[in-house]
Structures are given as structure tokens and as C-alpha cells.
Design a protein around this motif. Structure first.
Motif, short mmCIF file in Angstrom:
data_model
loop_
_atom_site.label_atom_id
_atom_site.label_comp_id
_atom_site.label_asym_id
_atom_site.label_seq_id
_atom_site.Cartn_x
_atom_site.Cartn_y
_atom_site.Cartn_z
N ILE A 74 -8.63 24.81 -22.45
CA ILE A 74 -9.65 23.76 -22.39
C ILE A 74 -9.32 22.65 -23.37
N ASP A 75 -9.55 21.42 -22.95
CA ASP A 75 -9.49 20.24 -23.82
C ASP A 75 -10.85 19.57 -23.82
N LEU A 76 -11.30 19.14 -24.99
CA LEU A 76 -12.53 18.35 -25.13
C LEU A 76 -12.19 17.00 -25.73
N ASP A 77 -12.56 15.94 -25.06
CA ASP A 77 -12.45 14.59 -25.61
C ASP A 77 -13.70 14.34 -26.44
N THR A 78 -13.54 14.29 -27.76
CA THR A 78 -14.71 14.18 -28.64
C THR A 78 -15.35 12.80 -28.57
N ARG A 79 -14.67 11.80 -28.01
CA ARG A 79 -15.27 10.47 -27.89
C ARG A 79 -16.25 10.40 -26.73
N THR A 80 -15.97 11.15 -25.66
CA THR A 80 -16.77 11.05 -24.45
C THR A 80 -17.56 12.31 -24.12
N GLY A 81 -17.12 13.47 -24.65
CA GLY A 81 -17.75 14.73 -24.31
C GLY A 81 -17.24 15.34 -23.03
N GLU A 82 -16.21 14.75 -22.43
CA GLU A 82 -15.65 15.33 -21.20
C GLU A 82 -14.73 16.50 -21.54
N ILE A 83 -14.92 17.61 -20.83
CA ILE A 83 -14.01 18.73 -20.98
C ILE A 83 -13.17 18.86 -19.71
N THR A 84 -11.93 19.22 -19.88
CA THR A 84 -11.04 19.57 -18.78
C THR A 84 -10.52 20.97 -19.05
N TRP A 85 -10.34 21.75 -17.99
CA TRP A 85 -9.87 23.11 -18.22
C TRP A 85 -9.17 23.66 -16.99
N CYS B 146 -9.97 21.22 -13.79
CA CYS B 146 -11.40 20.99 -13.54
C CYS B 146 -12.01 20.18 -14.68
N ARG B 147 -13.12 19.51 -14.38
CA ARG B 147 -13.75 18.61 -15.36
C ARG B 147 -15.25 18.84 -15.40
N GLU B 148 -15.82 18.59 -16.57
CA GLU B 148 -17.28 18.69 -16.75
C GLU B 148 -17.67 17.76 -17.90
N GLN B 149 -18.86 17.15 -17.79
CA GLN B 149 -19.35 16.27 -18.83
C GLN B 149 -20.36 17.00 -19.70
N LEU B 150 -20.12 17.05 -21.01
CA LEU B 150 -21.07 17.62 -21.95
C LEU B 150 -22.02 16.56 -22.46
N ASN B 151 -23.22 16.97 -22.86
CA ASN B 151 -24.17 16.12 -23.56
C ASN B 151 -24.14 16.47 -25.04
N PRO B 152 -24.46 15.52 -25.91
CA PRO B 152 -24.52 15.85 -27.34
C PRO B 152 -25.45 17.04 -27.58
N GLY B 153 -24.99 18.00 -28.37
CA GLY B 153 -25.76 19.21 -28.65
C GLY B 153 -25.44 20.37 -27.73
N ASP B 154 -24.67 20.13 -26.67
CA ASP B 154 -24.28 21.22 -25.77
C ASP B 154 -23.37 22.21 -26.49
#
Length: 425
Positions: free
Chosen positions: A268-279, A318-326
């Protein structure tokens, strides 16, 4: 007082060159006295976070047996020392110990132990001095622990297998915090783990995560997991994509081990600027997202084959968008498939109910995991049938914050300006 604090910190910094775990207690006790902090003592948490053990300077025997006074070992649950450790805030002693302070030893989000000192003052300056002293003591501990067998003996309550020795020396610390993420992981059976492993790292604005589950529970499984993690690190440090990283891990395993060993993995990678994860999923369990007090279900992603089997099933990004606090939750089947003596599985629903209940309490991520692992162990009466790993990542949002650093985070039922508690659980 100011001069005494300066003398204390200067003395500790001067003594840090050539420091060992054996002389650390005497140096800290001597220098802390210059600031009016009497009888300073250092306690370290054991590997399974059950007890806090006194650093005496004399070490333990090779079997992990304690020596000396009755307070050389304190339980984490139900003591002021344990509350400092679990709540990440200084705690006053109780009864005859009201002149005693317990302060957590923290490296970001990683909990190392607690510092005990005697001082009757409860003013803000004293509390801040305790926290800064504890921070410096933690750095001194971290500077010596990797080359100290005394440290390894102290934090173990029983002998460790060769496979577990291999795994613990491979993996990063179990907790980490930056301005945008907090990461915490747990792994059991701590003294007999075979094929499970986790990994994480930062590069610029990206957090890399990996959870691995190798076939088997022996030293060979540990070697397989070690090789998979090493190949993963090698690939990503050459800027490989997640797809390329999985392919490189597979080639490495086949070249070195043939088709006799394999691992499942979630990368898994998380882009800390946007909250998008790819895995990518290599026959591994899907991640779970905890959002606003509930879980959203398993994140779908078509799985590839286990790495090392060469079955030709291509990985899907695959991709998913996280919200702050997730909070993103990764785990191996040793968690959900743990069975009670009656044969009932712990299960995904029970696992997530536990996470949600403790998430609602506002506990720090490492403390939630400590309690989870103890619950799983209790469910199986302390006898896990498989390695059990769980890894949390909490994304705080695109703007760097100081969340995740214990000395700056209050327990939910404390006033925001208070960093001190003398209240029993």
C-alpha cells in the motif's frame, strides 16, 4: 531551578558519548538530582506490553529472570506507572507515593517505558521538565538498544525462538508518528512468530506499507518473510511502482527458494497530501477503513496470486480516498481465525467491534492495538495457532499536525490544558 535544569540537561548530553544501558540509570539519577528530581528510575516495557521492568544497570540472566526488589517489575494494567504508559501523560503516584511522578518514555508514537522521579511540585514547569527529561532519556535508550543484549534480555519475559529473533530484527519499530500519519503494529506470538512480518517507510509525501504472511511457522517461513521484505524495500528504494515491487518480490523468491515457499502480501502507498491510497493484493485480506466511528467494510481489490507461486495472475492497482481522521486496518488471518477452546473463530466482526469500541474511547492507536492483541490471546487462552499481525495507519489530513505525539495529546476525559492525572482507572 533554571540553572539546575540546565546543569541536568548539559550533564546528560555530555555523558551521552560512550553511554551504555548499564551506566544509564546512575547517570540519569545523578543528573536529574541537579533539577530537584530525586531517585530517578527507568522502566522499560516488555515485548508483549504486560509489565514495566526496572533498568538496574546489572541486567538480567539469559532466561529473562528479574533480580532485586519487588518493584523491579510493575504491571502495566492497574498501576500509576501503567497509566502513564497507556495514556501517554505524566501521572502522580497514589497513597504514600503521592510525591512520585511517572512520565512516559516516548519516541514519537513509540512507547518505550516510563521514568519515575520523586518531586512534590505539581506545577506546569515541573511537568514540562519531566517530559523533556523523559524525551532525552528515551533518545539515550534508543541510541544504545540496538547493540545491547542487556536491553534485549530486559524486555523479554521468556526465551525467544530463532525464527522470532529473525523477524524482530527485521521489522521497524511498532509505532511511528509524523505530522500527517500515525502508524502502529502488533505481532504475536511475540516469542515464537514464524512467517508474519510488517514494514513501513516514508519517502517525500508517500507512506509505504506492507503486510506479509509466509507459508509455514518455522525458521524457513521467517527466512521467506525476511526475503520478501528485503526485496520490497530494495524495489521501492529504486522507485519501483507497487506492481513492479510485487513482481520483483516474486522473482527474488523464485530465484532463491524455487517454488517451495511463498507469501501473501498487501502492498500500500498513501499520498499524505491528498489522502489517496493505492494498493495491490497478493492473495491477502483486503484492508478495512474505520471512519467516523464505524467501518466501511472491506476495500475491494481483485487479488493476484501469492508471491513465489508464479501462477501468472496479474496484480491490479486499486485506489481509495481517505478522509482526515480515517484509520486503515491491515491484518493477517491469525487475528480473525483465532479460535476459542470451543472452536469458535474470533472473526472479522468481533475484530472490528473491538476496534470501534476502543476507537470511540479516543485511545492512542498503540494502546488500542495492545488491548486488541491481549484480547485475541485471552480468546485463545494464550495459545495462538497461527501468527497474528495487525497494522493501523491513521491519516490526520494534508496539513501537518502534532497529533500522535503523546506528550501533546490529552486523554479524552481530561481538560485540554491538563497533561497530568492522578486518577485511577
Amino acid at each position: 531551578m533554571t540553572r539546575g535544569r540546565e546543569r541536568m540537561f548539559q550533564g546528560l548530553l555530555d555523558a551521552s558519548h560512550g553511554m551504555s544501558l548499564e551506566n544509564l540509570p546512575d547517570v540519569v539519577r545523578e543528573q536529574a538530582a541537579h533539577a530537584g528530581l530525586r531517585e530517578a528510575s527507568i522502566y522499560l516495557a516488555d515485548l508483549q506490553e504486560d509489565v514495566l521492568r526496572l533498568v538496574t544497570g546489572h541486567g538480567l540472566d539469559a532466561g529473562g529472570s528479574t533480580r532485586g526488589r519487588a518493584d523491579d517489575e510493575l504491571p502495566i494494567d492497574g498501576t500509576p506507572a501503567g497509566r502513564a504508559y497507556t495514556r501517554l501523560t505524566p501521572q502522580r503516584g497514589e497513597g504514600a507515593e503521592t510525591g512520585c511522578w511517572w512520565t512516559p518514555l516516548l519516541d514519537g508514537a513509540e512507547r518505550v517505558g516510563v521514568l519515575r522521579v520523586e518531586n512534590n511540585d505539581s506545577g506546569e514547569l515541573t511537568v514540562r521538565t519531566l517530559q523533556r527529561l523523559a524525551s532525552l532519556v528515551t533518545l539515550l535508550i534508543l541510541s544504545v538498544r540496538t547493540q545491547s543484549d542487556s536491553y534485549a534480555r530486559l524486555v523479554r519475559t521468556r526465551p525467544m525462538t530463532v525464527a522470532a529473533e529473525l523477524q524482530w530484527n527485521l521489522m521497524p519499530p511498532r509505532a511511528f508518528a509524523s505530522g500527517q500519519v500515525t502508524i502502529s503494529a502488533a505481532l504475536e506470538p511475540a516469542y515464537g512468530v514464524g512467517g508474519d512480518a510488517f514494514d513501513y517507510a516514508l519517502a517525500d509525501d508517500v507512506v509505504h506499507l506492507g503486510v506479509f504472511d509466509a507459508m509455514g511457522h518455522d525458521v524457513a517461513a521467517g527466512l521467506t518473510a525476511n526475503m520478501a521484505v528485503a526485496a520490497c524495500r530494495n524495489a521501492r528504494r529504486q522507485n519501483a511502482t507497487l506492481i513492479e515491487t510485487g513482481e520483483f518480490i516474486e522473482r527474488t523468491l523464485i530465484e532463491q527458494l524455487g517454488n517451495d515457499r511463498y507469501v501473501t502480501a498487501a502492498l500500500i502507498d498513501l499520498d499524505t497530501r491528498t489522502g489517496e491510497i493505492t494498493w495491490t493484493s497478493h492473495a491477502h485480506h483486503s484492508p478495512v477503513v474505520v471512519r467516523e466511528g464505524t467501518w466501511t467494510g472491506l476495500l475491494p481489490c481483485p487479488p493476484s496470486h501469492p508471491l513465489g507461486t508464479d501462477l501468472g495472475i496479474g496484480a491490479t492497482l486499486c485506489r481509495e480516498q481517505l478522509n482526515p481522521g480515517d484509520r486503515l486496518v491491515l491484518y493477517t488471518d491469525g487475528i480473525t481465525e483465532a479460535r476459542s477452546p470451543a472452536g469458535e473463530e474470533f472473526g472479522l466482526e468481533r475484530f472490528m467491534d473491538f476496534i470501534l469500541a476502543h476507537n470511540a474511547e479516543g485511545l492512542p492507536v498503540p494502546e488500542t492495538l495492545r488491548r486488541l492483541i491481549h484480547s485475541v490471546l485471552d480468546y485463545q487462552k494464550g495459545q495462538l495457532q497461527d501468527d497474528a499481525t495487525v497494522l493501523f495507519l491513521e491519516w490526520h489530513g494534508p496539513t501537518p499536525t502534532r497529533q500522535g505525539f503523546g506528550e501533546l495529546r490529552s486523554h479524552p476525559d481530561e481538560p485540554a490544558t491538563s497533561r497530568v492525572s492522578g486518577r485511577a482507572d
